[in-house]
Design a protein around this motif. Structure first.
Motif, PDB file in Angstrom:
ATOM      1  N   MET A 147       4.578  33.316  27.998  1.00 44.99           N
ATOM      2  CA  MET A 147       5.274  34.352  28.771  1.00 44.99           C
ATOM      3  C   MET A 147       6.534  33.779  29.406  1.00 44.99           C
ATOM      4  N   ASN A 148       7.512  34.652  29.627  1.00 39.74           N
ATOM      5  CA  ASN A 148       8.734  34.280  30.338  1.00 39.74           C
ATOM      6  C   ASN A 148       8.522  34.488  31.836  1.00 39.74           C
ATOM      7  N   LYS A 149       9.465  34.019  32.637  1.00 41.16           N
ATOM      8  CA  LYS A 149       9.327  34.223  34.073  1.00 41.16           C
ATOM      9  C   LYS A 149      10.699  34.321  34.728  1.00 41.16           C
ATOM     10  N   ILE A 150      10.735  35.017  35.848  1.00 39.10           N
ATOM     11  CA  ILE A 150      11.915  35.055  36.701  1.00 39.10           C
ATOM     12  C   ILE A 150      11.514  34.537  38.072  1.00 39.10           C
ATOM     13  N   GLU A 151      12.485  34.007  38.801  1.00 39.49           N
ATOM     14  CA  GLU A 151      12.233  33.507  40.147  1.00 39.49           C
ATOM     15  C   GLU A 151      12.635  34.564  41.172  1.00 39.49           C
ATOM     16  N   THR A 152      11.775  34.773  42.162  1.00 38.12           N
ATOM     17  CA  THR A 152      12.097  35.643  43.296  1.00 38.12           C
ATOM     18  C   THR A 152      11.937  34.831  44.574  1.00 38.12           C
ATOM     19  N   LYS A 153      12.282  35.418  45.703  1.00 43.54           N
ATOM     20  CA  LYS A 153      12.169  34.709  46.979  1.00 43.54           C
ATOM     21  C   LYS A 153      10.722  34.340  47.296  1.00 43.54           C
ATOM     22  N   LYS A 154       9.777  35.127  46.772  1.00 48.42           N
ATOM     23  CA  LYS A 154       8.369  34.891  47.087  1.00 48.42           C
ATOM     24  C   LYS A 154       7.620  34.120  46.002  1.00 48.42           C
ATOM     25  N   GLY A 155       8.250  33.948  44.845  1.00 49.65           N
ATOM     26  CA  GLY A 155       7.571  33.216  43.786  1.00 49.65           C
ATOM     27  C   GLY A 155       7.955  33.720  42.406  1.00 49.65           C
ATOM     28  N   GLU A 156       7.174  33.315  41.423  1.00 51.94           N
ATOM     29  CA  GLU A 156       7.477  33.612  40.032  1.00 51.94           C
ATOM     30  C   GLU A 156       6.817  34.909  39.569  1.00 51.94           C
ATOM     31  N   ILE A 157       7.576  35.680  38.794  1.00 51.34           N
ATOM     32  CA  ILE A 157       7.062  36.882  38.144  1.00 51.34           C
ATOM     33  C   ILE A 157       7.069  36.634  36.639  1.00 51.34           C
ATOM     34  N   TYR A 158       5.920  36.847  36.028  1.00 49.17           N
ATOM     35  CA  TYR A 158       5.796  36.607  34.596  1.00 49.17           C
ATOM     36  C   TYR A 158       5.938  37.915  33.806  1.00 49.17           C
ATOM     37  N   TYR A 159       6.650  37.817  32.701  1.00 44.51           N
ATOM     38  CA  TYR A 159       6.811  38.968  31.812  1.00 44.51           C
ATOM     39  C   TYR A 159       6.858  38.488  30.370  1.00 44.51           C
ATOM     40  N   LYS A 160       6.686  39.420  29.452  1.00 47.14           N
ATOM     41  CA  LYS A 160       6.641  39.100  28.026  1.00 47.14           C
ATOM     42  C   LYS A 160       7.415  40.154  27.255  1.00 47.14           C
ATOM     43  N   THR A 161       8.191  39.745  26.273  1.00 41.93           N
ATOM     44  CA  THR A 161       8.901  40.680  25.405  1.00 41.93           C
ATOM     45  C   THR A 161       8.339  40.595  23.993  1.00 41.93           C
ATOM     46  N   VAL A 162       8.323  41.742  23.324  1.00 39.18           N
ATOM     47  CA  VAL A 162       7.819  41.826  21.956  1.00 39.18           C
ATOM     48  C   VAL A 162       8.763  42.717  21.155  1.00 39.18           C
ATOM     49  N   GLY A 163       9.141  42.279  19.969  1.00 40.26           N
ATOM     50  CA  GLY A 163      10.009  43.091  19.118  1.00 40.26           C
ATOM     51  C   GLY A 163      11.437  42.591  19.112  1.00 40.26           C
ATOM     52  N   GLN A 164      12.309  43.408  18.536  1.00 39.36           N
ATOM     53  CA  GLN A 164      13.709  43.031  18.358  1.00 39.36           C
ATOM     54  C   GLN A 164      14.588  43.701  19.410  1.00 39.36           C
ATOM     55  N   PRO A 165      15.452  42.930  20.084  1.00 39.72           N
ATOM     56  CA  PRO A 165      16.271  43.461  21.186  1.00 39.72           C
ATOM     57  C   PRO A 165      17.190  44.608  20.800  1.00 39.72           C
ATOM     58  N   GLN A 166      17.536  44.747  19.540  1.00 41.50           N
ATOM     59  CA  GLN A 166      18.427  45.841  19.127  1.00 41.50           C
ATOM     60  C   GLN A 166      17.696  47.179  18.989  1.00 41.50           C
ATOM     61  N   LYS A 167      16.363  47.154  19.045  1.00 40.13           N
ATOM     62  CA  LYS A 167      15.574  48.382  18.977  1.00 40.13           C
ATOM     63  C   LYS A 167      15.565  49.073  20.345  1.00 40.13           C
ATOM     64  N   PRO A 168      15.229  50.375  20.380  1.00 35.10           N
ATOM     65  CA  PRO A 168      15.116  51.067  21.678  1.00 35.10           C
ATOM     66  C   PRO A 168      14.126  50.350  22.594  1.00 35.10           C
ATOM     67  N   ALA A 169      14.542  50.127  23.838  1.00 33.65           N
ATOM     68  CA  ALA A 169      13.762  49.297  24.762  1.00 33.65           C
ATOM     69  C   ALA A 169      12.804  50.125  25.619  1.00 33.65           C
ATOM     70  N   ILE A 170      11.612  49.569  25.841  1.00 34.38           N
ATOM     71  CA  ILE A 170      10.601  50.193  26.693  1.00 34.38           C
ATOM     72  C   ILE A 170      10.018  49.130  27.615  1.00 34.38           C
ATOM     73  N   LEU A 171       9.888  49.457  28.904  1.00 32.69           N
ATOM     74  CA  LEU A 171       9.194  48.603  29.863  1.00 32.69           C
ATOM     75  C   LEU A 171       7.904  49.303  30.268  1.00 32.69           C
ATOM     76  N   LEU A 172       6.772  48.587  30.176  1.00 33.19           N
ATOM     77  CA  LEU A 172       5.458  49.153  30.482  1.00 33.19           C
ATOM     78  C   LEU A 172       4.899  48.488  31.734  1.00 33.19           C
ATOM     79  N   ILE A 173       4.470  49.311  32.709  1.00 35.61           N
ATOM     80  CA  ILE A 173       4.047  48.811  34.016  1.00 35.61           C
ATOM     81  C   ILE A 173       2.585  49.208  34.266  1.00 35.61           C
ATOM     82  N   HIS A 174       1.747  48.213  34.496  1.00 38.95           N
ATOM     83  CA  HIS A 174       0.304  48.441  34.647  1.00 38.95           C
ATOM     84  C   HIS A 174      -0.066  48.969  36.019  1.00 38.95           C
ATOM     85  N   GLY A 175      -1.357  49.250  36.203  1.00 36.10           N
ATOM     86  CA  GLY A 175      -1.867  49.812  37.446  1.00 36.10           C
ATOM     87  C   GLY A 175      -2.445  48.770  38.388  1.00 36.10           C
TER      88      GLY A 175
END
Length: 261
Positions: free
Chosen positions: A1-29
């Motif tokens: 997984m990839n990660k970004i840094e925030t003031k409170k810590g690391e947030i992990y995220y993952k990308t799947v597919g090709q960047p030139q395709k229509p993009a979707i972000l999915l957010i869990h409960g």
């Protein structure tokens, strides 16, 4: 997984597919993680560029009991900047649905379409009866033993044994204190709301065995905002995308493909 840094810590995220395709972000409960969307990733990755994440306090992301929706909205924006997507469609389940609305209200120019699963409208809000239920449930959760709380969540939120096992696993990772804090933030978020309706194509979805107040609120949302699309998924609870992935995937694929911006 990839990660970004925030003031409170690391947030992990993952990308799947090709960047030139229509993009979707999915957010869990609440209490879950990015694996909520496993049945959708397999179905959507061929024709879309997908991003899933672990929200603050969930999965591999930083643990902080003070969950904050405004901070989470900025995290979503930072991830979109990181993956270099100027416009994206959002899919959110439960609190993920609230986050999609909150984010779209603040950054409408970056959003194409919304799919909201098992979540009320932040603009239309809750009636007095449902608001009272929210408050009672929040207080009752604090004094309910963790084992009973987890068992109740499993039986109330999902139908399939595999979905119930997933819920139990992720709730153990999240913990009771984090779960209660997030639930209180949900209550505050819904009561605060957003100042205007979202002017984007919206697909509303809930399971036919979802929590009664969720079914009621989402049906009323559709009635008050008839330009939204509305779907009740058969044989499914609150996490309908896992209980009945075939019908859920068919619904969202049709919406993404055939609904104009």
């Amino acid at each position: 997984m990839n990660k970004i840094e925030t003031k409170k810590g690391e947030i992990y995220y993952k990308t799947v597919g090709q960047p030139q395709k229509p993009a979707i972000l999915l957010i869990h409960g609440v209490g879950l993680n990015h694996q909520t969307w496993k049945p959708q990733i397999k179905e959507l990755k061929k024709n879309h560029y997908l991003t899933v994440l672990d929200l603050p306090g969930h999965g591999r992301s930083y643990k902080n009991r003070q969950f904050n929706l405004n901070e989470t909205t900025e995290i979503i924006k930072k991830i979109l900047d990181e993956i270099q997507q100027k416009q994206i469609s959002l899919i959110g389940q439960s609190i993920g649905g609230l986050i999609t609305q909150h984010y779209t209200n603040k950054y409408p120019e970056t959003v194409k379409k919304l799919i909201v699963l098992g979540s009320p409208s932040l603009y239309h809000g809750l009636d007095e009866y449902t608001t009272a239920l929210f408050k009672i449930h929040s207080q009752a959760s604090k004094i309910t033993p963790w084992k009973i709380l987890k068992q109740s969540a499993k039986s109330e939120l999902a139908n399939k044994p595999t979905t119930q096992r997933y819920i139990e696993k992720t709730l153990n990772e999240t913990g009771k204190k984090q779960l209660i804090n997030i639930s209180e933030e949900i209550q505050n978020t819904v009561l605060t709301g957003i100042p205007k309706p979202i002017n984007k194509p919206i697909q509303l979805i809930h399971g036919d065995q979802d929590l009664k107040f969720i079914q009621k609120q989402m049906k009323e949302w559709h009635n008050k905002q008839p330009n939204t699309q509305y779907k009740k998924i058969k044989n499914a609870g609150h996490i309908a995308n896992q209980d009945n992935p075939k019908e859920f995937n068919k619904t969202i694929k049709n919406f993404l493909k055939n609904t104009k911006k």
